[in-house]
Design a protein around this motif. Structure first.
Motif, mmCIF file in Angstrom:
data_model
loop_
_atom_site.group_PDB
_atom_site.id
_atom_site.type_symbol
_atom_site.label_atom_id
_atom_site.label_comp_id
_atom_site.label_asym_id
_atom_site.label_seq_id
_atom_site.Cartn_x
_atom_site.Cartn_y
_atom_site.Cartn_z
ATOM 1 N N GLU A 22 0.856 -1.201 0.000
ATOM 2 C CA GLU A 22 0.000 0.000 0.000
ATOM 3 C C GLU A 22 0.887 1.244 0.000
ATOM 4 O OE1 GLU A 22 -3.665 0.251 0.928
ATOM 5 O OE2 GLU A 22 -3.476 2.417 0.633
ATOM 6 N N GLU A 276 0.811 6.929 -5.219
ATOM 7 C CA GLU A 276 -0.262 6.571 -6.141
ATOM 8 C C GLU A 276 -1.070 7.821 -6.459
ATOM 9 O OE1 GLU A 276 -2.505 2.913 -5.058
ATOM 10 O OE2 GLU A 276 -4.252 4.205 -5.251
ATOM 11 N N ASP A 295 -0.957 10.490 -3.194
ATOM 12 C CA ASP A 295 -1.101 10.187 -1.762
ATOM 13 C C ASP A 295 0.149 10.552 -0.957
ATOM 14 O OD1 ASP A 295 0.476 8.127 -2.669
ATOM 15 O OD2 ASP A 295 -0.910 6.512 -2.142
ATOM 16 N N SER A 352 -6.114 7.785 -12.195
ATOM 17 C CA SER A 352 -6.174 7.476 -10.766
ATOM 18 C C SER A 352 -5.716 6.038 -10.566
ATOM 19 C CB SER A 352 -7.607 7.583 -10.240
ATOM 20 O OG SER A 352 -8.106 8.860 -10.468
ATOM 21 N N GLY A 353 -4.953 5.830 -9.498
ATOM 22 C CA GLY A 353 -4.498 4.472 -9.212
ATOM 23 C C GLY A 353 -3.126 4.167 -9.802
ATOM 24 N N ASP A 354 -2.680 4.959 -10.785
ATOM 25 C CA ASP A 354 -1.327 4.750 -11.333
ATOM 26 C C ASP A 354 -0.291 5.145 -10.295
ATOM 27 O OD1 ASP A 354 -2.267 3.867 -13.715
ATOM 28 O OD2 ASP A 354 -1.982 5.782 -14.785
ATOM 29 N N ARG A 355 0.848 4.480 -10.382
ATOM 30 C CA ARG A 355 1.899 4.802 -9.427
ATOM 31 C C ARG A 355 2.852 5.864 -9.961
ATOM 32 N NH1 ARG A 355 3.636 -0.391 -5.812
ATOM 33 N NH2 ARG A 355 1.673 -0.362 -4.646
#
Ligand SMILES: *Cc1c(COP(=O)(O)O)cnc(C)c1O
Length: 384
Positions: A22, A276, A295, A352-355
């Motif tokens: 995470e 992320e 984040d 969204s969600g891509d690192r």
């Protein structure tokens, strides 16, 4: 882009480890820290290297440097306890923070520390009382050269040369051992000639003091060595070549003992911060800039992007056409905007969600991370 900051092997390690964790978190490659320490020692063969613990105080990282033979520069009694817990003997420690309470000086002295740095009369008097007989570095003010660095330590530390002379005399009179001159030319100092000016100033102090029959033993040239960020700097080998030249040029064959206190230059490149994308938005239908919220932000690791001072290379696995972005962190604070004026570009396909991988983030990220702002926990570190 920027993948060449890491070898394919190292990158493979980071990616494999990161997959199911995470975000956000920092990954630190301990081999790179060890190699960097060895490079410092090879390029400055006679120097004593005091790692500035504040740059990254992770236990595993400190243990690697301990085993490599490093010395440590501590800024507080908390860092002192951490080093003692790692069985580093106090003769390998220097209390380099000029700003300290008398009771903390006493505590450090009782735990065995005998090397301190000072830049004002009140602190010298505290040292004489609470740490009698200790060795003292006198720190010079460097405001003329720190403006060329990306993270200036500026006017807060050090004193004018004339005052340093008075402090040396006072310290000797009070039974302390005037040991040397120290300076810090500013962190991420890309202008190597900053050391020229600093060493010249230290050298004239050595000469002035010799006239008063005070022979100092050492010169502490602090940190300031660069990590690999977006804005390029010279490699460590060039820094060493130039700095060693200045020492020789000013001191000839009577060079003092050399102390170095690298923080960023030792551990910066060893870290990769994995984050992320939380959201991507626009402020109007016609807005050409995307706001990319991640984040990780100012409060949980990217403090040094304040004023866009440090510009980290950012890697994403997404490819294709790129467009302008504003990068911002996840908290409810408008200070938490990472890059707005410096034109970062990221692929238009980013979602969204891509690192996002923030490279060269081994220094001053976890150690600056807040405890619980907006409830977000401090930045987690994994050592590989
Ligand atoms: C922060 C600090 C350092 C480390 O500086 P870097 O630029 O990170 O190498 C060294 N010495 C002292 C006294 C410091 O405060």
């Amino acid at each position: 882009m920027y993948r060449n900051y890491y070898s394919p092997t190292d990158w493979g390690k980071i990616m494999a480890f990161s997959q199911d964790k995470e975000t956000p978190f920092l990954v630190v490659l301990l081999d790179r820290v060890r190699e960097k320490y060895e490079a410092f020692q090879a390029h400055f063969p006679t120097a004593k290297i005091y790692y500035a613990v504040k740059a990254n105080p992770g236990m595993e990282l400190l243990a690697v440097l301990r085993d490599a033979g490093s010395y440590f520069d501590i800024a507080s009694t908390h860092e002192l306890d951490r080093m003692l817990e790692l069985n580093v003997t106090p003769d390998r420690l220097s209390y380099g923070n000029t700003i300290k309470k008398a009771k903390h000086i006493r505590e450090a002295y009782e735990k065995g520390v005998r090397l301190f740095t000072s830049d004002c009369e009140a602190d010298i008097r505290n040292l004489a009382k609470e740490a009698p007989g200790s060795r003292v570095f006198f720190r010079l003010l460097m405001d003329a050269v720190t403006s060329d660095s990306d993270w200036p330590l500026s006017r807060k530390f050090g004193c004018q040369p004339r005052m340093a002379i008075d402090l040396v005399t006072l310290a000797a009179h009070l039974g302390l051992e005037p040991y040397g001159i120290s300076f810090h030319v500013g962190s991420q100092q890309r202008e190597i000639s900053a050391w020229d000016a600093a060493i010249a100033q230290a050298h004239s102090l050595f000469e002035w003091l010799e006239k008063d029959r005070i022979q100092l033993q050492a010169m502490n040239m602090g940190g300031g060595f660069p990590a690999d960020y977006l804005v390029k700097s010279n490699p460590l080998s060039i820094y060493a070549e130039e700095i060693n030249f200045y020492v020789k040029a000013y001191f000839g064959n009577s060079a003092p003992a050399i102390y170095l206190e690298p923080g960023r230059g030792l551990v910066g490149d060893a870290g990769v911060l994995v984050s992320e994308v939380v959201l991507i938005s626009k402020k109007s239908k016609t807005d050409l800039k995307r706001w990319v919220y991640t984040d990780v932000g100012i409060f949980n690791g990217l403090m040094e992007t304040i004023d866009e001072s440090i510009k980290y290379p950012i890697y994403t696995e997404k490819t294709g056409e790129e467009g302008d972005v504003v990068l911002a962190g996840p908290t409810c604070d408008s200070l938490d905007i990472i890059y707005e004026h410096f034109q970062y570009q990221l692929p238009l396909s980013l979602e969204s969600g891509d690192r996002l991988y923030w490279l060269s983030t081994g220094a001053y990220t976890t150690s600056y991370s807040s405890i619980e702002f907006n409830g977000f926990p401090p930045l987690q570190t994994y050592f590989l």
